[in-house]
Motif scaffolding. Structure first.
Motif, short mmCIF file in Angstrom:
data_model
loop_
_atom_site.label_atom_id
_atom_site.label_comp_id
_atom_site.label_asym_id
_atom_site.label_seq_id
_atom_site.Cartn_x
_atom_site.Cartn_y
_atom_site.Cartn_z
N GLY A 182 0.81 -1.22 0.00
CA GLY A 182 0.00 0.00 0.00
C GLY A 182 0.84 1.26 0.00
O GLY A 182 0.30 2.37 -0.05
N GLY A 183 2.17 1.10 0.06
CA GLY A 183 3.06 2.26 0.00
C GLY A 183 3.28 2.94 1.32
O GLY A 183 4.37 3.44 1.60
N VAL A 184 2.27 2.98 2.17
CA VAL A 184 2.34 3.67 3.45
C VAL A 184 2.20 2.63 4.55
O VAL A 184 1.22 1.90 4.60
N LEU A 185 3.19 2.54 5.44
CA LEU A 185 3.18 1.55 6.51
C LEU A 185 2.76 2.19 7.83
O LEU A 185 3.15 3.30 8.14
N GLY A 186 1.98 1.48 8.60
CA GLY A 186 1.60 1.96 9.93
C GLY A 186 0.43 2.91 9.95
O GLY A 186 -0.05 3.26 11.03
N PHE A 187 -0.05 3.32 8.78
CA PHE A 187 -1.19 4.23 8.74
C PHE A 187 -2.38 3.45 8.19
O PHE A 187 -2.77 3.60 7.03
N ASN A 188 -2.94 2.61 9.05
CA ASN A 188 -4.04 1.73 8.66
C ASN A 188 -4.92 1.48 9.87
O ASN A 188 -4.64 1.94 10.98
N THR A 189 -5.97 0.74 9.67
CA THR A 189 -6.97 0.56 10.72
C THR A 189 -6.40 -0.15 11.95
O THR A 189 -6.59 0.30 13.09
N GLY A 221 -18.78 1.09 12.07
CA GLY A 221 -18.50 -0.29 12.42
C GLY A 221 -17.26 -0.46 13.25
O GLY A 221 -16.60 -1.50 13.21
N GLU A 222 -16.94 0.56 14.06
CA GLU A 222 -15.68 0.56 14.81
C GLU A 222 -15.57 -0.61 15.77
O GLU A 222 -14.45 -1.02 16.13
N TYR A 223 -16.70 -1.18 16.21
CA TYR A 223 -16.64 -2.29 17.16
C TYR A 223 -16.14 -3.58 16.51
O TYR A 223 -15.84 -4.55 17.20
N THR A 224 -16.06 -3.59 15.18
CA THR A 224 -15.56 -4.77 14.47
C THR A 224 -14.12 -4.60 14.01
O THR A 224 -13.53 -5.53 13.46
N TRP A 225 -13.54 -3.42 14.22
CA TRP A 225 -12.19 -3.17 13.73
C TRP A 225 -11.15 -3.91 14.57
O TRP A 225 -11.26 -3.98 15.80
N ARG A 226 -10.14 -4.40 13.89
CA ARG A 226 -9.02 -5.03 14.59
C ARG A 226 -8.07 -3.97 15.09
O ARG A 226 -7.94 -2.89 14.50
N ALA A 227 -7.39 -4.25 16.20
CA ALA A 227 -6.34 -3.37 16.73
C ALA A 227 -5.14 -4.22 17.10
O ALA A 227 -5.28 -5.23 17.80
N LEU A 228 -3.97 -3.86 16.59
CA LEU A 228 -2.76 -4.56 16.98
C LEU A 228 -2.44 -4.28 18.45
O LEU A 228 -2.82 -3.24 18.98
N ALA A 229 -1.74 -5.21 19.09
CA ALA A 229 -1.44 -5.08 20.51
C ALA A 229 0.06 -5.01 20.74
O ALA A 229 0.82 -5.85 20.22
N ALA A 230 0.48 -4.03 21.51
CA ALA A 230 1.90 -3.89 21.85
C ALA A 230 2.33 -5.04 22.75
O ALA A 230 1.50 -5.66 23.44
#
Length: 258
Positions: A182-189, A221-230
């Motif tokens: 996608g060309g841009v890393l880290g700027f995603n859902t 639909g934010e309740y369905t979004w994935r979030a990475l975990a530190a």
């Protein structure tokens, strides 16, 4: 004379050099001050419209501390949201990432500035370049096209060791910032789906961008979004934290199309 071509080995492409018909300079700004992204370089206060953002899992960068900003300068152009795929961005979008390192580990006051990287979305791809601070706190010159290494001394719990910091070449930026990623890393859902303070109020970062009018379609639909975990986020399992780390530091290269 025939056409002149430049082979971009790391980027996996061949560029054709074309004459600049109007004679205008196509070189990048020679100093960070001349990019115009910061209103005050001593404090790193960004210009109006240059927005700080935070991610869930930072890329590993040899213990460096990082700060991030983005901007979409043309208010008539918008980002395209996706919950699982890379977002799409209009031409002219810019991301800024600033690196510092603690010369004495664990002592924030010992941090020195290393570099400030800039990524620009063009019509066809992205371009990356960086500015090296050296010993300055007020401005940073453009790093040469081939990049370079700097050897520094780090006080690590009383033990002095040397560390090599690598300032990337232009081609090295494109080795990771590929079309397949996608060309841009880290700027995603998965990276931006987190709470952040906006003007004294805590909001979901993506919803704050939606409310500010950055997207071209309704976002929900934010309740369905994935979030990475530190790695330190014990609200998630060890397996998920490991998978998050691998997703950030490895997966962007180990994907179909790269």
């Amino acid at each position: 004379l025939g056409d002149v071509y430049k082979r971009q080995m790391l980027a996996g492409r061949i560029d054709r050099l074309v004459r600049n018909q109007d004679g205008a300079s196509t070189t990048r700004p020679p100093t960070l001050a001349e990019t115009g992204v910061f209103a005050d370089l001593e404090t790193l206060e960004p210009q109006a419209g240059v927005v700080p953002y935070e991610i869930n899992v930072p890329f590993w960068s040899a213990a460096a501390l990082k700060h991030r900003w983005f901007t979409v300068p043309d208010t008539n152009r918008f980002m395209s949201f996706s919950s699982n795929e890379p977002w799409q961005f209009p031409t002219g979008s810019v991301w800024i990432k600033h690196f510092e390192i603690e010369v004495t580990n664990g002592i924030p006051e010992s941090a020195r500035r290393l570099e400030t990287r800039i990524l620009v979305k063009t019509e066809t791809h992205v371009e990356g370049f960086t500015y090296s601070w050296g010993s300055s706190e007020t401005n940073a010159p453009l790093v040469p096209e081939d990049g370079f290494d700097e050897v520094m001394e780090i006080n690590d719990a009383g033990v002095i060791r040397t560390q090599v910091w690598h300032y990337p070449s232009r081609d090295e930026c494109l080795a990771c910032h590929t079309p397949a990623s996608g060309g841009v890393l880290g700027f995603n859902t998965a990276q931006l789906n987190r709470e952040k303070l906006f003007d004294g109020e805590t909001k979901n970062q993506i919803l704050a961008y939606r409310d500010a009018g950055y997207f071209d379609t309704p976002v929900g639909g934010e309740y369905t979004w994935r979030a990475l975990a530190a790695a330190t986020n014990e609200a998630y399992s060890s397996e998920y934290r490991v998978r998050s780390w691998l997703a950030v530091n490895c997966a962007q290269c180990h994907i179909p199309g790269n």
